[in-house]
Write a protein that holds these residues in place. Structure first.
Motif, PDB file in Angstrom:
ATOM      1  N   TYR A 147       0.849  -1.193   0.000  1.00 36.55           N
ATOM      2  CA  TYR A 147       0.000   0.000   0.000  1.00 36.55           C
ATOM      3  C   TYR A 147       0.879   1.234   0.000  1.00 36.55           C
ATOM      4  O   TYR A 147       1.832   1.339   0.769  1.00 36.55           O
ATOM      5  N   SER A 148       0.550   2.180  -0.869  1.00 35.77           N
ATOM      6  CA  SER A 148       1.295   3.436  -0.961  1.00 35.77           C
ATOM      7  C   SER A 148       0.316   4.562  -1.255  1.00 35.77           C
ATOM      8  O   SER A 148      -0.505   4.452  -2.176  1.00 35.77           O
ATOM      9  N   ARG A 149       0.402   5.654  -0.495  1.00 39.84           N
ATOM     10  CA  ARG A 149      -0.521   6.769  -0.701  1.00 39.84           C
ATOM     11  C   ARG A 149      -0.308   7.434  -2.053  1.00 39.84           C
ATOM     12  O   ARG A 149      -1.274   7.809  -2.719  1.00 39.84           O
ATOM     13  N   VAL A 150       0.937   7.565  -2.471  1.00 40.75           N
ATOM     14  CA  VAL A 150       1.184   8.226  -3.756  1.00 40.75           C
ATOM     15  C   VAL A 150       0.776   7.319  -4.916  1.00 40.75           C
ATOM     16  O   VAL A 150       0.285   7.803  -5.949  1.00 40.75           O
ATOM     17  N   VAL A 151       0.929   6.013  -4.766  1.00 38.28           N
ATOM     18  CA  VAL A 151       0.452   5.088  -5.793  1.00 38.28           C
ATOM     19  C   VAL A 151      -1.076   5.132  -5.874  1.00 38.28           C
ATOM     20  O   VAL A 151      -1.654   5.172  -6.967  1.00 38.28           O
ATOM     21  N   MET A 152      -1.735   5.162  -4.717  1.00 34.54           N
ATOM     22  CA  MET A 152      -3.195   5.241  -4.711  1.00 34.54           C
ATOM     23  C   MET A 152      -3.667   6.522  -5.391  1.00 34.54           C
ATOM     24  O   MET A 152      -4.603   6.510  -6.183  1.00 34.54           O
TER      25      MET A 152
END
Length: 349
Positions: A147-152
């Motif tokens: 999980y990654s905020r920038v990927v999301m």
């Protein structure tokens, strides 16, 4: 600054403030903001330290900041990301040109600049998402990890304009890939969870790999959730692009040559169990083997790693720069060589 808390726990500005100020508690309070990553929380905590410090010279202030950064690093088993923020802020403090009338005024300016940078840095994920969008074609099939905020942010932005489908690894032992799956599915993006052990099985079905980062290091390599390295190796073997997304505050003056150079590596990682006498532990007894066999004969029984077994495994790994196609950052799309040059320049003054 809208949406950004810049005050930590109540502290006294008296001469004893350095003693009473708890930087770890302050750091933890900033992390409660879901939008703040570890480096930004560290920068804000160090800014708060300056605000409460009674240091009267730059030498005393830098020592206080280094001591505070050391306390933060000692408080966590994975200090890599927060250390990137600490190094960035301390370098800024020492290199900032100023014409302040007094040292007190200088400290106030440093606090203001730290808070201003953290607020501005919250826009970096949007910048990265816009930049990466140009590399995502319609009907792309994407593999991501954990999980990654920038990927999301990037995937959700792409979904607004294009048709995409996503495979996400389960990312054991924390299972953060399931969080990615839940959020993407809720947004209407076709998504399938992939076993960590099935990455090579699915690789021929994807157009590219997209991962986040704990840190991007001076070599241009990547530190990220464990499993990223093996995904990159498989992607290169299959001639599939491997893209990393990283905010520039995660660029880190670190130069690991292998997994075992990471600050998170300890002698306990991947160690063999030892008896109290320091010898390799004895094999399980016949009764223990029989009990395990009886459990495994139950069709509903699912084996799980014990907490002790999980603790003996790494949480992050290092991906060499030659395995990375591009790094998308708020400062542009960079090759690993470009990242290396940028990191050197960041701390050159």
């Amino acid at each position: 600054m809208p949406g950004l808390a810049t005050t930590g726990p109540n502290t006294s500005a008296s001469a004893s403030s350095v003693v009473s100020f708890d930087i770890c508690e302050t750091y933890a309070s900033f992390l409660k903001n879901e939008e703040l990553s570890a480096p930004l929380a560290a920068i804000l905590a160090l800014s708060k330290l300056i605000e409460t410090s009674d240091a009267g010279t730059m030498l005393e202030l830098v020592k206080a900041l280094n001591d505070g950064a050391g306390a933060l690093k000692a408080s966590t088993s994975n200090p890599i990301s927060l250390n990137a923020g600490c190094e960035l802020f301390i370098a800024f403090v020492t290199l900032l040109p100023h014409e302040s009338a007094s040292f007190s005024d200088l400290k106030l300016e440093l606090v203001r600049q730290g808070q201003k940078y953290a607020a501005e840095a919250l826009t970096y994920r949007d910048k990265i998402a816009s930049l990466a969008l140009g590399f995502i074609k319609d009907d792309s099939v994407i593999l991501t990890h954990s999980y990654s905020r920038v990927v999301m942010k990037t995937l959700l932005r792409a979904h607004e304009r294009k048709r995409i489908s996503v495979y996400v690894t389960e990312a054991r032992p924390r299972g953060l890939g399931l969080r990615t799956y839940e959020e993407l599915t809720a947004a209407g993006i076709p998504c399938t969870v992939v076993l960590d052990s099935a990455v090579s099985y699915v690789m021929d079905k994807v157009d590219f790999v997209l991962v986040g980062s704990e840190a991007v290091v001076e070599s241009g390599g990547l530190i990220n959730a464990v499993g990223s390295n093996q995904i990159a190796i498989i992607a290169q073997a299959a001639n599939i692009p491997f893209y990393a997304l990283a905010e520039s505050y995660k660029f880190h003056r670190l130069f690991p040559l292998s997994q075992y150079d990471l600050p998170t590596h300890t002698s306990n990682i991947l160690s063999f169990p030892l008896s109290p006498g320091g010898h390799v532990a004895s094999p399980p007894t016949t009764d223990a083997i029989k009990s395990a066999h009886e459990r495994s004969s139950d069709a509903a029984y699912i084996r799980q790693m014990t907490p002790e077994q999980i603790a003996c495994n790494p949480g992050v790994d290092y991906t060499r720069p030659d395995l990375i196609t591009l790094v998308f950052s708020d400062v542009g799309s960079l090759t690993p060589e470009g990242v290396s040059q940028y990191v050197v320049g960041m701390f050159a003054g």
